[in-house]
Motif scaffolding. Structure first.
Motif, PDB file in Angstrom:
ATOM      1  N   SER A  60      -2.869   7.283 -41.941  1.00  0.00           N
ATOM      2  CA  SER A  60      -3.809   6.741 -43.126  1.00  0.00           C
ATOM      3  C   SER A  60      -4.051   8.162 -44.233  1.00  0.00           C
ATOM      4  N   THR A  61      -3.977   9.201 -43.782  1.00  0.00           N
ATOM      5  CA  THR A  61      -4.075  10.462 -44.476  1.00  0.00           C
ATOM      6  C   THR A  61      -2.854  10.779 -45.451  1.00  0.00           C
ATOM      7  N   ASP A  62      -1.617  10.169 -44.982  1.00  0.00           N
ATOM      8  CA  ASP A  62      -0.238  10.462 -46.017  1.00  0.00           C
ATOM      9  C   ASP A  62      -0.238   9.341 -47.117  1.00  0.00           C
ATOM     10  N   SER A  63       0.121   9.730 -48.148  1.00  0.00           N
ATOM     11  CA  SER A  63       0.436   9.011 -49.182  1.00  0.00           C
ATOM     12  C   SER A  63       2.152   8.681 -49.419  1.00  0.00           C
ATOM     13  N   VAL A  64       2.483   7.749 -50.044  1.00  0.00           N
ATOM     14  CA  VAL A  64       3.740   7.100 -50.397  1.00  0.00           C
ATOM     15  C   VAL A  64       3.873   7.331 -51.786  1.00  0.00           C
ATOM     16  N   HIS A  65       4.653   8.690 -52.350  1.00  0.00           N
ATOM     17  CA  HIS A  65       4.655   8.666 -53.637  1.00  0.00           C
ATOM     18  C   HIS A  65       5.933   8.095 -54.148  1.00  0.00           C
ATOM     19  N   SER A  66       5.978   6.863 -54.233  1.00  0.00           N
ATOM     20  CA  SER A  66       7.245   6.191 -55.068  1.00  0.00           C
ATOM     21  C   SER A  66       6.717   4.883 -55.742  1.00  0.00           C
ATOM     22  N   GLY A  67       7.162   5.011 -56.966  1.00  0.00           N
ATOM     23  CA  GLY A  67       6.834   3.612 -57.694  1.00  0.00           C
ATOM     24  C   GLY A  67       7.422   2.480 -57.351  1.00  0.00           C
ATOM     25  N   LYS A  68       8.602   2.681 -56.544  1.00  0.00           N
ATOM     26  CA  LYS A  68       9.168   1.636 -56.060  1.00  0.00           C
ATOM     27  C   LYS A  68       8.571   0.749 -54.649  1.00  0.00           C
ATOM     28  N   MET A  69       7.690   1.541 -54.149  1.00  0.00           N
ATOM     29  CA  MET A  69       7.139   0.863 -53.021  1.00  0.00           C
ATOM     30  C   MET A  69       5.938   0.138 -53.386  1.00  0.00           C
ATOM     31  N   LYS A  70       5.681  -1.013 -52.847  1.00  0.00           N
ATOM     32  CA  LYS A  70       4.320  -1.989 -52.899  1.00  0.00           C
ATOM     33  C   LYS A  70       3.480  -1.773 -51.808  1.00  0.00           C
ATOM     34  N   LEU A  71       2.223  -1.457 -52.071  1.00  0.00           N
ATOM     35  CA  LEU A  71       1.408  -1.421 -51.054  1.00  0.00           C
ATOM     36  C   LEU A  71       1.063  -2.967 -50.478  1.00  0.00           C
ATOM     37  N   ILE A  72       1.213  -3.055 -49.132  1.00  0.00           N
ATOM     38  CA  ILE A  72       0.766  -4.370 -48.525  1.00  0.00           C
ATOM     39  C   ILE A  72      -0.368  -4.460 -47.532  1.00  0.00           C
ATOM     40  N   ASN A  73      -1.294  -5.271 -47.707  1.00  0.00           N
ATOM     41  CA  ASN A  73      -2.577  -5.084 -46.903  1.00  0.00           C
ATOM     42  C   ASN A  73      -2.369  -6.648 -46.251  1.00  0.00           C
ATOM     43  N   TYR A  74      -2.026  -6.401 -44.983  1.00  0.00           N
ATOM     44  CA  TYR A  74      -1.805  -7.647 -44.152  1.00  0.00           C
ATOM     45  C   TYR A  74      -2.925  -7.821 -42.877  1.00  0.00           C
ATOM     46  N   LYS A  75      -3.952  -8.495 -43.070  1.00  0.00           N
ATOM     47  CA  LYS A  75      -4.857  -8.534 -42.108  1.00  0.00           C
ATOM     48  C   LYS A  75      -5.484  -7.285 -41.932  1.00  0.00           C
ATOM     49  N   ARG A  76      -5.405  -6.425 -40.727  1.00  0.00           N
ATOM     50  CA  ARG A  76      -5.823  -5.147 -40.568  1.00  0.00           C
ATOM     51  C   ARG A  76      -4.786  -4.128 -40.698  1.00  0.00           C
ATOM     52  N   ALA A  77      -3.464  -4.488 -41.108  1.00  0.00           N
ATOM     53  CA  ALA A  77      -2.532  -3.481 -41.086  1.00  0.00           C
ATOM     54  C   ALA A  77      -2.282  -3.255 -42.729  1.00  0.00           C
ATOM     55  N   THR A  78      -2.128  -2.114 -42.932  1.00  0.00           N
ATOM     56  CA  THR A  78      -1.583  -1.449 -44.306  1.00  0.00           C
ATOM     57  C   THR A  78      -0.280  -0.706 -44.241  1.00  0.00           C
ATOM     58  N   PHE A  79       0.295  -1.198 -45.128  1.00  0.00           N
ATOM     59  CA  PHE A  79       1.806  -0.392 -45.167  1.00  0.00           C
ATOM     60  C   PHE A  79       2.589  -0.604 -46.434  1.00  0.00           C
ATOM     61  N   TYR A  80       3.536  -0.038 -46.606  1.00  0.00           N
ATOM     62  CA  TYR A  80       4.278  -0.026 -47.821  1.00  0.00           C
ATOM     63  C   TYR A  80       5.698  -0.570 -47.872  1.00  0.00           C
ATOM     64  N   LYS A  81       6.148  -1.261 -48.658  1.00  0.00           N
ATOM     65  CA  LYS A  81       7.456  -1.988 -48.612  1.00  0.00           C
ATOM     66  C   LYS A  81       8.234  -1.954 -49.781  1.00  0.00           C
ATOM     67  N   VAL A  82       9.596  -1.975 -49.778  1.00  0.00           N
ATOM     68  CA  VAL A  82      10.547  -1.981 -50.931  1.00  0.00           C
ATOM     69  C   VAL A  82      11.629  -2.857 -50.550  1.00  0.00           C
ATOM     70  N   SER A  83      12.181  -3.268 -51.367  1.00  0.00           N
ATOM     71  CA  SER A  83      13.511  -4.426 -51.073  1.00  0.00           C
ATOM     72  C   SER A  83      14.610  -3.883 -51.713  1.00  0.00           C
ATOM     73  N   ALA A 136      18.009   2.757 -46.675  1.00  0.00           N
ATOM     74  CA  ALA A 136      17.500   1.314 -46.612  1.00  0.00           C
ATOM     75  C   ALA A 136      18.500   0.861 -48.209  1.00  0.00           C
ATOM     76  N   GLU A 137      18.370   1.590 -49.075  1.00  0.00           N
ATOM     77  CA  GLU A 137      19.186   1.275 -50.342  1.00  0.00           C
ATOM     78  C   GLU A 137      20.748   1.175 -50.129  1.00  0.00           C
ATOM     79  N   LYS A 138      21.171   2.094 -49.605  1.00  0.00           N
ATOM     80  CA  LYS A 138      22.454   2.376 -49.185  1.00  0.00           C
ATOM     81  C   LYS A 138      23.241   0.999 -48.281  1.00  0.00           C
ATOM     82  N   VAL A 139      22.377   0.646 -47.258  1.00  0.00           N
ATOM     83  CA  VAL A 139      22.744  -0.644 -46.362  1.00  0.00           C
ATOM     84  C   VAL A 139      22.138  -1.999 -46.962  1.00  0.00           C
ATOM     85  N   GLY A 140      21.344  -2.074 -48.136  1.00  0.00           N
ATOM     86  CA  GLY A 140      20.763  -2.993 -48.697  1.00  0.00           C
ATOM     87  C   GLY A 140      19.735  -3.837 -47.868  1.00  0.00           C
TER      88      GLY A 140
END
Length: 128
Positions: A103-126, A90-94
């Motif tokens: 649900s049991t996995d964690s994302v270990h990155s300070g760059k990724m932001k936790l998003i709660n959208y309605k019933r969906a939970t995920f991580y995002k980085v730009s 993702a970083e390479k291609v921008g």
């Protein structure tokens, strides 16, 4: 939950030229919803494609040509050890990156932001 996850992508990436799902496997619900609701090119990849619409690619040794020009790369329940590779591509291609972990996995990155959208939970980085 999958409709909410897809709706977030539709709401935020409806003008994207290309969206790539990494590790599509045999679960195509999100990609199908996207294909029905936006005009973006929806590309699915997997190391072992389950049907002809999925492009064979190994995210550990990716063919960056597949990902070039994408506004969003997303992965549903990737193996935790693949997350750094997803971030690298993702970083390479921008592109933005969304990871929907088990649900049991964690994302270990300070760059990724936790998003709660309605019933969906995920991580995002730009990386734009």
């Amino acid at each position: 939950m999958w409709n909410d996850f897809a709706q977030y992508i539709i709401n935020n990436y409806s003008n994207a030229e290309k969206i790539v799902e990494v590790g599509a496997g045999k679960f195509h619900k999100v990609a199908s919803i996207l294909e029905e609701n936006i005009n973006s090119s929806i590309v699915m990849t997997d190391i072992k494609p389950s049907h002809g619409k999925i492009i064979k690619d190994d995210i550990v040794n990716p063919n960056l040509k597949i990902y070039n020009g994408s506004s969003l790369i997303y992965s549903i329940r990737p193996q935790p050890e693949l997350m750094p590779n997803l971030m690298f591509v993702a970083e390479k291609v921008g592109a933005d990156l969304i990871i929907k972990p088990f649900s049991t996995d964690s994302v270990h990155s300070g760059k990724m932001k936790l998003i709660n959208y309605k019933r969906a939970t995920f991580y995002k980085v730009s990386y734009k």
